[in-house]
Design an enzyme around this catalytic site. Structure first.
Site, PDB file in Angstrom:
ATOM      1  N   SER A 173     -14.612   1.626   8.772  1.00  0.00           N
ATOM      2  CA  SER A 173     -13.701   0.519   8.442  1.00  0.00           C
ATOM      3  C   SER A 173     -13.894  -0.707   9.387  1.00  0.00           C
ATOM      4  O   SER A 173     -13.706  -1.764   8.722  1.00  0.00           O
ATOM      5  CB  SER A 173     -12.335   0.933   8.586  1.00  0.00           C
ATOM      6  OG  SER A 173     -11.780   1.305   9.940  1.00  0.00           O
TER       7      SER A 173
ATOM      8  N   GLU B 100       0.864  -1.097   0.028  1.00  0.00           N
ATOM      9  CA  GLU B 100       0.192  -0.166  -0.054  1.00  0.00           C
ATOM     10  C   GLU B 100       1.009   1.216   0.047  1.00  0.00           C
ATOM     11  O   GLU B 100       0.404   2.345  -0.475  1.00  0.00           O
ATOM     12  CB  GLU B 100      -0.922  -0.135   1.197  1.00  0.00           C
ATOM     13  CG  GLU B 100      -1.917   1.038   1.669  1.00  0.00           C
ATOM     14  CD  GLU B 100      -1.809   2.439   1.842  1.00  0.00           C
ATOM     15  OE1 GLU B 100      -2.391   3.257   1.920  1.00  0.00           O
ATOM     16  OE2 GLU B 100      -0.405   2.519   2.306  1.00  0.00           O
TER      17      GLU B 100
ATOM     18  N   CYS C 189      -4.625  -3.634   2.330  1.00  0.00           N
ATOM     19  CA  CYS C 189      -3.902  -4.606   2.946  1.00  0.00           C
ATOM     20  C   CYS C 189      -4.150  -5.956   2.119  1.00  0.00           C
ATOM     21  O   CYS C 189      -3.737  -6.894   2.714  1.00  0.00           O
ATOM     22  CB  CYS C 189      -4.478  -4.515   4.252  1.00  0.00           C
ATOM     23  SG  CYS C 189      -4.362  -2.986   5.168  1.00  0.00           S
TER      24      CYS C 189
ATOM     25  N   HIS D 220      -6.447 -10.744   9.021  1.00  0.00           N
ATOM     26  CA  HIS D 220      -5.535  -9.581   8.897  1.00  0.00           C
ATOM     27  C   HIS D 220      -5.616  -8.587  10.099  1.00  0.00           C
ATOM     28  O   HIS D 220      -7.063  -8.341  10.557  1.00  0.00           O
ATOM     29  CB  HIS D 220      -6.121  -8.613   7.643  1.00  0.00           C
ATOM     30  CG  HIS D 220      -5.772  -7.079   7.767  1.00  0.00           C
ATOM     31  ND1 HIS D 220      -4.406  -6.728   7.782  1.00  0.00           N
ATOM     32  CD2 HIS D 220      -6.389  -6.157   7.769  1.00  0.00           C
ATOM     33  CE1 HIS D 220      -4.258  -5.525   7.819  1.00  0.00           C
ATOM     34  NE2 HIS D 220      -5.576  -4.831   7.849  1.00  0.00           N
TER      35      HIS D 220
ATOM     36  N   ASN E  67       0.329  -2.452  12.875  1.00  0.00           N
ATOM     37  CA  ASN E  67      -0.312  -2.745  11.568  1.00  0.00           C
ATOM     38  C   ASN E  67       0.797  -2.797  10.358  1.00  0.00           C
ATOM     39  O   ASN E  67       1.716  -2.086  10.297  1.00  0.00           O
ATOM     40  CB  ASN E  67      -1.350  -1.714  11.277  1.00  0.00           C
ATOM     41  CG  ASN E  67      -2.248  -2.401   9.924  1.00  0.00           C
ATOM     42  OD1 ASN E  67      -2.042  -3.538   9.446  1.00  0.00           O
ATOM     43  ND2 ASN E  67      -3.261  -1.562   9.595  1.00  0.00           N
TER      44      ASN E  67
ATOM     45  N   LYS F 279     -12.857  -9.625  17.393  1.00  0.00           N
ATOM     46  CA  LYS F 279     -13.990  -9.354  16.781  1.00  0.00           C
ATOM     47  C   LYS F 279     -14.361  -9.949  15.330  1.00  0.00           C
ATOM     48  O   LYS F 279     -15.512 -10.695  15.321  1.00  0.00           O
ATOM     49  CB  LYS F 279     -14.117  -7.781  16.363  1.00  0.00           C
ATOM     50  CG  LYS F 279     -13.928  -6.943  17.824  1.00  0.00           C
ATOM     51  CD  LYS F 279     -13.560  -5.487  17.428  1.00  0.00           C
ATOM     52  CE  LYS F 279     -13.564  -4.568  18.499  1.00  0.00           C
ATOM     53  NZ  LYS F 279     -14.542  -3.588  18.796  1.00  0.00           N
TER      54      LYS F 279
HETATM   55  N1  CAA Z   1      -9.655   0.033  29.041  1.00  0.00           N
HETATM   56  C1  CAA Z   1      -9.838  -0.932  28.358  1.00  0.00           C
HETATM   57  N2  CAA Z   1     -10.509  -0.851  26.999  1.00  0.00           N
HETATM   58  C2  CAA Z   1     -10.638   0.666  26.573  1.00  0.00           C
HETATM   59  C3  CAA Z   1     -10.462   1.493  27.370  1.00  0.00           C
HETATM   60  C4  CAA Z   1      -9.611   1.156  28.696  1.00  0.00           C
HETATM   61  N3  CAA Z   1      -9.570   2.284  29.751  1.00  0.00           N
HETATM   62  N4  CAA Z   1     -10.614   2.696  26.830  1.00  0.00           N
HETATM   63  C5  CAA Z   1     -11.288   2.497  25.658  1.00  0.00           C
HETATM   64  N5  CAA Z   1     -11.211   1.013  25.420  1.00  0.00           N
HETATM   65  C6  CAA Z   1     -11.627   0.236  24.284  1.00  0.00           C
HETATM   66  C7  CAA Z   1     -13.060   0.528  23.709  1.00  0.00           C
HETATM   67  O1  CAA Z   1     -14.216   0.253  24.404  1.00  0.00           O
HETATM   68  C8  CAA Z   1     -12.927   0.033  22.351  1.00  0.00           C
HETATM   69  O2  CAA Z   1     -13.267  -1.050  22.390  1.00  0.00           O
HETATM   70  P1  CAA Z   1     -14.449  -1.690  21.389  1.00  0.00           P
HETATM   71  O3  CAA Z   1     -14.026  -1.577  20.139  1.00  0.00           O
HETATM   72  O4  CAA Z   1     -14.524  -3.133  21.671  1.00  0.00           O
HETATM   73  O5  CAA Z   1     -15.657  -1.115  21.872  1.00  0.00           O
HETATM   74  C9  CAA Z   1     -11.313   0.274  22.074  1.00  0.00           C
HETATM   75  O6  CAA Z   1     -10.843   0.373  23.396  1.00  0.00           O
HETATM   76  C10 CAA Z   1     -10.943   1.460  21.051  1.00  0.00           C
HETATM   77  O7  CAA Z   1     -11.323   2.624  21.706  1.00  0.00           O
HETATM   78  P2  CAA Z   1     -12.353   3.659  20.759  1.00  0.00           P
HETATM   79  O8  CAA Z   1     -13.071   3.105  19.798  1.00  0.00           O
HETATM   80  O9  CAA Z   1     -12.617   4.729  21.655  1.00  0.00           O
HETATM   81  O10 CAA Z   1     -10.857   4.095  19.920  1.00  0.00           O
HETATM   82  P3  CAA Z   1     -10.773   4.943  18.995  1.00  0.00           P
HETATM   83  O11 CAA Z   1     -12.117   5.682  18.193  1.00  0.00           O
HETATM   84  O12 CAA Z   1      -9.725   6.115  19.551  1.00  0.00           O
HETATM   85  O13 CAA Z   1      -9.950   4.377  17.621  1.00  0.00           O
HETATM   86  C11 CAA Z   1      -9.813   2.815  15.875  1.00  0.00           C
HETATM   87  C12 CAA Z   1     -10.091   3.053  17.289  1.00  0.00           C
HETATM   88  C13 CAA Z   1     -11.222   3.404  15.258  1.00  0.00           C
HETATM   89  C14 CAA Z   1      -9.726   1.426  15.571  1.00  0.00           C
HETATM   90  C15 CAA Z   1      -8.652   3.718  15.569  1.00  0.00           C
HETATM   91  O14 CAA Z   1      -7.444   3.141  15.850  1.00  0.00           O
HETATM   92  C16 CAA Z   1      -8.482   3.659  14.023  1.00  0.00           C
HETATM   93  O15 CAA Z   1      -9.195   4.582  13.166  1.00  0.00           O
HETATM   94  N6  CAA Z   1      -7.706   2.834  13.429  1.00  0.00           N
HETATM   95  C17 CAA Z   1      -7.464   2.885  12.051  1.00  0.00           C
HETATM   96  C18 CAA Z   1      -8.477   2.111  11.129  1.00  0.00           C
HETATM   97  C19 CAA Z   1      -8.467   0.726  11.290  1.00  0.00           C
HETATM   98  O16 CAA Z   1      -7.333  -0.026  11.738  1.00  0.00           O
HETATM   99  N7  CAA Z   1      -9.593  -0.087  10.938  1.00  0.00           N
HETATM  100  C20 CAA Z   1      -9.501  -1.489  10.898  1.00  0.00           C
HETATM  101  C21 CAA Z   1     -10.506  -2.045  10.171  1.00  0.00           C
HETATM  102  S1  CAA Z   1      -9.868  -1.583   8.572  1.00  0.00           S
HETATM  103  C22 CAA Z   1      -8.582  -2.593   8.023  1.00  0.00           C
HETATM  104  O17 CAA Z   1      -8.522  -3.716   8.588  1.00  0.00           O
HETATM  105  C23 CAA Z   1      -7.611  -2.153   6.994  1.00  0.00           C
HETATM  106  C24 CAA Z   1      -6.582  -1.513   7.546  1.00  0.00           C
HETATM  107  O18 CAA Z   1      -5.501  -2.133   7.711  1.00  0.00           O
HETATM  108  C25 CAA Z   1      -6.693  -0.248   8.114  1.00  0.00           C
END
Ligand code: CAA
Length: 396
Positions: A205, A83, A115, A237, A280, A246
């Site tokens: 995503s 990528e 990916c 992945h 990642n 998940k």
């Molecule tokens: N203790 C334990 N868990 C906690 C916590 C704490 N103190 N605080 C938060 N959490 C948990 C939340 O409950 C959440 O869990 P769930 O998803 O099970 O609900 C988890 O930690 C993440 O918290 P948030 O959802 O609040 O996190 P965020 O919004 O800041 O970011 C993300 C999470 C959206 C994945 C972000 O990291 C992101 O945008 N990542 C890039 C995109 C990505 O990886 N997408 C994945 C699918 S796409 C793909 O696979 C292609 C690729 O490679 C990109």
């Protein structure tokens, strides 16, 4: 050719970058509770490339041990999946051609679909080998995951490269013929040509990834795929390792199997050990999961493993492979663990400095000081061309 001649992964080696930023260190900057990173997304650290490392140097470091063990005599094709392309025209694999001293009678091409393209490369390689079992294909998947500073995605960065030698009668994993496919034109994660970081809608995503698990699994079953009960584990992945948990929840539901969270955790745990500390690595991530499974257990002969590949945008594939008895003798477990262990920890300020100094675009000559611990490095850029050199024992 006998119709049942097995084709698959004959050798697998990976490399990562020389620097590492832990999530404990990142949390000091973001103010997030570190449990969010360690437990919520399942990440402990992420590999950060040094200034003289890129997808080419990591791929060369991953591939060199494979070439040393098997030679180049049967390799007629090199497929480079990424990528993080460094050029709109020249395939990154062509730089490897000189660094690894590959023969001139070889086709080299680069593949892209977020990916997913490492899996496309693997399947294309298997088809080429099935056509001529004397030939081998070198598949490389190499990426540096990069998101905007202070964005939610920043905690899910990382860097690594995987090299896989695909051949007939493979020593590690025989690919099963059934595959399940799923494509959906969706804007969940993408990177326009003018950007060095991805644009991403994180929640969308994750939802798109889970929908693709359903879609690919349905197609896999419709095409005579194995029932889930026959798979020892599933390598997913892993944009962050919690995503694999998940995904497996989603898959067990789709397969109509009731499974406790504890059972899902223990099925997935062997697949996450490398990714939780590397982060990642886009195209390489799925195959780091496979490396973790194989390196972690040498009694898997005859077991079948499932694979789910997802590339945002989106394309996904579910397939399976049978672990070849005797594979334990061909593993590179020590080298893999060393490449992770030798990374130098950096603090947030050092990480920021690296991020704030991208390669110059002015066409001038710029030399890059040596930082890497690898055998290959990006030593400069001149006249818009990246310059590489061999610096480790392989330079002799
Ligand atoms: N203790 C334990 N868990 C906690 C916590 C704490 N103190 N605080 C938060 N959490 C948990 C939340 O409950 C959440 O869990 P769930 O998803 O099970 O609900 C988890 O930690 C993440 O918290 P948030 O959802 O609040 O996190 P965020 O919004 O800041 O970011 C993300 C999470 C959206 C994945 C972000 O990291 C992101 O945008 N990542 C890039 C995109 C990505 O990886 N997408 C994945 C699918 S796409 C793909 O696979 C292609 C690729 O490679 C990109």
């Amino acid at each position: 050719m006998p119709p049942d001649l097995p084709v698959g992964i004959h050798d697998l080696s990976f490399a990562t970058s020389s620097l590492v930023l832990t999530h404990t260190e990142l949390s000091k900057h973001t103010g997030a509770n570190v449990a969010k990173y360690h437990t919520g997304i399942g990440q402990k650290a992420m590999s950060v490339p040094a200034a003289d490392e890129d997808i080419v140097t990591m791929a060369a470091d991953a591939a060199a041990p494979v070439i040393t063990r098997h030679g180049t005599g049967r390799i007629r094709t090199l497929l480079f999946a990424t990528e993080t392309s460094i050029d709109q025209s020249k395939a990154a694999g062509v730089y490897l051609h000189s660094l690894l001293r590959l023969p001139s009678a070889i086709r080299v091409v680069e593949l892209k679909q977020a990916c997913y393209s490492g899996t496309a490369a693997l399947q294309f390689a298997a088809a080429l080998v099935a056509r001529n079992p004397e030939e081998q294909v070198l598949v490389l998947a190499s990426d540096i995951a990069s998101y905007d500073l202070d964005s939610p995605g920043e905690a899910t960065q990382g860097a690594a490269a995987v090299a896989m030698l695909v051949s007939a009668k493979p020593a590690l994993v025989e690919l099963c013929p059934a595959t399940g496919l799923h494509t959906d034109d969706i804007a969940d994660f993408w990177r326009p040509n003018y950007r060095s970081t991805a644009v991403v809608d994180g929640k969308k995503s994750a939802a798109a990834y889970l929908a693709a698990v359903d879609g690919a699994w349905r197609d896999y079953q419709a095409r005579g795929g194995l029932p889930l009960e026959q798979l020892r584990t599933v390598c997913y992945h892993q944009p962050f390792t919690r995503m694999a948990f998940k995904a497996h929840q989603q898959l067990t539901n789709a397969a109509g199997i009731k499974s406790s969270n504890k059972a899902i955790e223990s099925t997935i745990a062997p697949t996450t050990r490398y990714n939780e500390t590397i982060g990642n690595s886009y195209t390489a991530s799925l195959y780091l999961a496979l490396a973790a499974v194989l390196d972690g257990n040498d009694t898997l002969g005859e077991e079948t493993i499932g694979f789910f590949s997802y590339g945002s945008g989106s394309v996904a594939e579910f397939f399976a492979g049978r672990v070849v008895p005797g594979y334990g003798d061909r593993l590179r477990t020590r080298a893999h663990r060393e490449t992770i262990a030798r990374r130098r920890p950096i603090d947030y300020a050092a990480y920021l400095k690296l991020r704030e100094h991208p390669l110059p675009h002015d066409g001038g000559m710029h030399l890059i000081p040596r930082q890497t611990q690898g055998n290959f490095r990006l030593c400069g850029i001149s006249n818009h061309q990246r310059l590489y050199e061999v610096v480790g024992p392989l330079s002799a």
